[in-house]
Design a protein around this motif. Sequence first.
Motif, PDB file in Angstrom:
ATOM      1  N   LYS A 190       0.808  -1.223   0.000  1.00 45.03           N
ATOM      2  CA  LYS A 190       0.000   0.000   0.000  1.00 45.03           C
ATOM      3  C   LYS A 190       0.843   1.275   0.000  1.00 45.03           C
ATOM      4  O   LYS A 190       0.313   2.356  -0.271  1.00 45.03           O
ATOM      5  N   LEU A 191       2.117   1.163   0.316  1.00 46.12           N
ATOM      6  CA  LEU A 191       2.973   2.342   0.277  1.00 46.12           C
ATOM      7  C   LEU A 191       3.181   2.822  -1.150  1.00 46.12           C
ATOM      8  O   LEU A 191       3.203   2.017  -2.095  1.00 46.12           O
ATOM      9  N   ASP A 192       3.325   4.113  -1.323  1.00 50.08           N
ATOM     10  CA  ASP A 192       3.648   4.670  -2.629  1.00 50.08           C
ATOM     11  C   ASP A 192       4.958   4.052  -3.120  1.00 50.08           C
ATOM     12  O   ASP A 192       5.929   3.970  -2.369  1.00 50.08           O
ATOM     13  N   PRO A 193       5.018   3.580  -4.374  1.00 50.20           N
ATOM     14  CA  PRO A 193       6.248   2.945  -4.878  1.00 50.20           C
ATOM     15  C   PRO A 193       7.486   3.808  -4.723  1.00 50.20           C
ATOM     16  O   PRO A 193       8.578   3.293  -4.441  1.00 50.20           O
ATOM     17  N   ALA A 194       7.339   5.119  -4.895  1.00 52.12           N
ATOM     18  CA  ALA A 194       8.498   6.005  -4.743  1.00 52.12           C
ATOM     19  C   ALA A 194       8.975   6.025  -3.287  1.00 52.12           C
ATOM     20  O   ALA A 194      10.188   6.074  -3.019  1.00 52.12           O
ATOM     21  N   VAL A 195       8.040   5.978  -2.348  1.00 50.90           N
ATOM     22  CA  VAL A 195       8.395   5.943  -0.923  1.00 50.90           C
ATOM     23  C   VAL A 195       9.095   4.626  -0.595  1.00 50.90           C
ATOM     24  O   VAL A 195      10.110   4.594   0.114  1.00 50.90           O
ATOM     25  N   ARG A 196       8.536   3.514  -1.135  1.00 52.08           N
ATOM     26  CA  ARG A 196       9.169   2.210  -0.913  1.00 52.08           C
ATOM     27  C   ARG A 196      10.613   2.219  -1.414  1.00 52.08           C
ATOM     28  O   ARG A 196      11.529   1.743  -0.735  1.00 52.08           O
ATOM     29  N   ALA A 197      10.801   2.750  -2.600  1.00 51.75           N
ATOM     30  CA  ALA A 197      12.130   2.760  -3.199  1.00 51.75           C
ATOM     31  C   ALA A 197      13.095   3.615  -2.374  1.00 51.75           C
ATOM     32  O   ALA A 197      14.266   3.259  -2.198  1.00 51.75           O
ATOM     33  N   ARG A 198      12.609   4.741  -1.873  1.00 56.27           N
ATOM     34  CA  ARG A 198      13.461   5.626  -1.072  1.00 56.27           C
ATOM     35  C   ARG A 198      13.912   4.929   0.214  1.00 56.27           C
ATOM     36  O   ARG A 198      15.079   4.965   0.588  1.00 56.27           O
ATOM     37  N   PHE A 199      12.957   4.281   0.907  1.00 55.88           N
ATOM     38  CA  PHE A 199      13.311   3.570   2.141  1.00 55.88           C
ATOM     39  C   PHE A 199      14.239   2.390   1.845  1.00 55.88           C
ATOM     40  O   PHE A 199      15.161   2.115   2.611  1.00 55.88           O
ATOM     41  N   ALA A 200      13.980   1.683   0.734  1.00 60.26           N
ATOM     42  CA  ALA A 200      14.823   0.538   0.406  1.00 60.26           C
ATOM     43  C   ALA A 200      16.246   0.980   0.080  1.00 60.26           C
ATOM     44  O   ALA A 200      17.221   0.305   0.435  1.00 60.26           O
ATOM     45  N   GLU A 201      16.384   2.125  -0.589  1.00 57.15           N
ATOM     46  CA  GLU A 201      17.704   2.608  -0.979  1.00 57.15           C
ATOM     47  C   GLU A 201      18.480   3.181   0.205  1.00 57.15           C
ATOM     48  O   GLU A 201      19.658   2.869   0.406  1.00 57.15           O
ATOM     49  N   LYS A 202      17.812   4.012   1.015  1.00 61.90           N
ATOM     50  CA  LYS A 202      18.518   4.738   2.068  1.00 61.90           C
ATOM     51  C   LYS A 202      18.588   3.967   3.379  1.00 61.90           C
ATOM     52  O   LYS A 202      19.537   4.128   4.149  1.00 61.90           O
ATOM     53  N   GLY A 203      17.586   3.146   3.662  1.00 61.15           N
ATOM     54  CA  GLY A 203      17.540   2.513   4.964  1.00 61.15           C
ATOM     55  C   GLY A 203      17.281   3.531   6.057  1.00 61.15           C
ATOM     56  O   GLY A 203      16.799   4.648   5.804  1.00 61.15           O
ATOM     57  N   LEU A 204      17.602   3.164   7.312  1.00 60.06           N
ATOM     58  CA  LEU A 204      17.296   4.008   8.465  1.00 60.06           C
ATOM     59  C   LEU A 204      18.527   4.152   9.358  1.00 60.06           C
ATOM     60  O   LEU A 204      19.403   3.287   9.377  1.00 60.06           O
ATOM     61  N   MET A 205      18.554   5.257  10.102  1.00 59.07           N
ATOM     62  CA  MET A 205      19.548   5.447  11.159  1.00 59.07           C
ATOM     63  C   MET A 205      18.809   5.754  12.459  1.00 59.07           C
ATOM     64  O   MET A 205      18.136   6.779  12.580  1.00 59.07           O
ATOM     65  N   TYR A 206      18.910   4.829  13.431  1.00 56.05           N
ATOM     66  CA  TYR A 206      18.286   5.016  14.733  1.00 56.05           C
ATOM     67  C   TYR A 206      19.301   5.670  15.676  1.00 56.05           C
ATOM     68  O   TYR A 206      20.440   5.194  15.805  1.00 56.05           O
ATOM     69  N   VAL A 207      18.886   6.742  16.338  1.00 56.18           N
ATOM     70  CA  VAL A 207      19.766   7.481  17.244  1.00 56.18           C
ATOM     71  C   VAL A 207      19.181   7.445  18.646  1.00 56.18           C
ATOM     72  O   VAL A 207      17.967   7.616  18.829  1.00 56.18           O
ATOM     73  N   ARG A 208      20.048   7.210  19.632  1.00 53.59           N
ATOM     74  CA  ARG A 208      19.593   7.192  21.020  1.00 53.59           C
ATOM     75  C   ARG A 208      20.581   7.970  21.886  1.00 53.59           C
ATOM     76  O   ARG A 208      21.793   7.728  21.822  1.00 53.59           O
ATOM     77  N   ASN A 209      20.053   8.911  22.666  1.00 51.34           N
ATOM     78  CA  ASN A 209      20.842   9.668  23.631  1.00 51.34           C
ATOM     79  C   ASN A 209      20.403   9.279  25.035  1.00 51.34           C
ATOM     80  O   ASN A 209      19.232   9.457  25.397  1.00 51.34           O
ATOM     81  N   PHE A 210      21.319   8.714  25.821  1.00 44.96           N
ATOM     82  CA  PHE A 210      21.019   8.387  27.212  1.00 44.96           C
ATOM     83  C   PHE A 210      21.242   9.653  28.044  1.00 44.96           C
ATOM     84  O   PHE A 210      22.374  10.115  28.182  1.00 44.96           O
ATOM     85  N   ILE A 211      20.146  10.209  28.568  1.00 46.75           N
ATOM     86  CA  ILE A 211      20.204  11.466  29.304  1.00 46.75           C
ATOM     87  C   ILE A 211      19.783  11.196  30.746  1.00 46.75           C
ATOM     88  O   ILE A 211      18.759  10.552  30.996  1.00 46.75           O
TER      89      ILE A 211
END
Length: 531
Positions: A348-369
């Motif tokens: 159901k995701l827009d094909p362009a959105v799917r392609a962007r996520f597949a190409e770039k992936g994700l970066m999860y950031v966590r700051n312990f404060i």
Amino acid sequence: HLANRNRAETEGLIGFFINPLPVRSNLSGSPTFRELLRRVREVALATYAHQDVPFDRVVAALQPERSLSPSPLFDVLFVLQNASANVHEGRPARVGEEELVIEPFPFSTGASRFELALFMTDVEGAVRGRWEYRTELFNRDTISRLSRRFEALLAAITGNPDARLDDLEHETQEERMERTMEQLKQKESSLKKFKKIQPKPVDLLEGELVRIGPLQPGLAFPVAFQPSSADVDLSEWASANREVIEEQLRRHGAVIFRGFNTAKPSDFENLALAICPDLYGEYGDLPKADTGDVLYRSTPYPADKAILFHNESSHTPRWPMRQFFYCVKAAHTGGETPLVDCRTIYQKLDPAVRARFAEKGLMYVRNFIEGFDVSWQDFFKTDDRAVVEEHCRESSIGFEWRNGNLRMWQLAPAVVHHPETGEPLFFNQIQLHHIACLEDEVRESLLSLFPEEDLPRNVYYGDGSRIEDDLVREICDLYWQTCVAAPWQEGDIIALDNMLIAHARNPFAGERKILVAMGRMFERRQLQQVP
């Protein structure tokens, strides 16, 4: 409250210089009482470093919704009086050897400034308490019961300070006796009904012991497994029919076992082991259950808030392929566990959105404060920075130390292929990390305290660029529009393929208890690359 006399110039002045200093305690993970004391001490010492900030400046910065009735930042007050006990008891007190006597001046406003306040005073070797409360919220009987429970809790703490908070007893002996008598009456009533039931002959073939079909008409998942006879041993049947269950999980992603004799957590653990013999017992993000070596309690989170959709541990290098939920106590209202098929979300995701996520992936950031969420010491179960650094390097996690706090980041895919079926999936934890998913007031409050890059959690595209807020909200809406949510019944067990199905939790009212198990741990490096 602090005396606000930390300068020599004000030490000898007569006057009321007290400044309220709100302190937030961190109870996450159900720590032991000793651990809670350590946390409170650390937060208190850090708070004292800012004791000169006027209370009204804190209120102005946070901008809570104002009212003429409650205090803007807290509703419950605990006071330990450390001045002269005689004065607090209404008797004169002599100061030193001087001819100076302090006598109390009795007065009453006739109203409580807080919803609930407890004033404790050390008087002649004993500790006395005085409750102050709003009569529109509490009556005398409620406060008396609360006082007795508080005494029982203190006794439990002194008896075992290394017990976890969730395990500390707070009921009085009378309340436990009343509950036991009520349970005995219910069992006696059930026994009388059982004796009236006339036995009927049952003649079933082995393959007909368990019925398999949709839980509700028109629902593709979860598929329901229900007994054809009350005496079916579920774990024994599952051991003999494990491939049947696995095939249903590969096809539908989620199955539910309903109507079986699964009244105890051990019944749940036996079934989970029958389906998944390699259950994982070292999962640090969830508190351990009271029973069983591989059972956990569900995520501690405010009952009136929803937990958003996620695939368990999908942001880490290792996650469970199998996840199980067991309903010990169903909430009075709400509390369902909505499920979403990640294959459907991908389609159901827009094909362009799917392609962007597949190409770039994700970066999860966590700051312990300090004072926010769990500390890095509790998260990694160590105070040794070298141990933490070695773990990060072994797991390909970036890290740096900033003012004594840990910041870490890791790359992960957003779109993957299922390792068994080969189907493409939208598989991630965007909704649990992206700041667009926070409530407006929470997000604005956090951004008033930290720049965005220093927030406790966030997620970006894999190249570090920002994921658009509107896109994240569209994704959230898509999940809620696509999800399936059936009310829990006590004894229900749900099994998931954690990669095919994302889960959430609806807000609820009343007591709710769900136990969790997981297994078949899978390494990210085993994934096939998505074209």
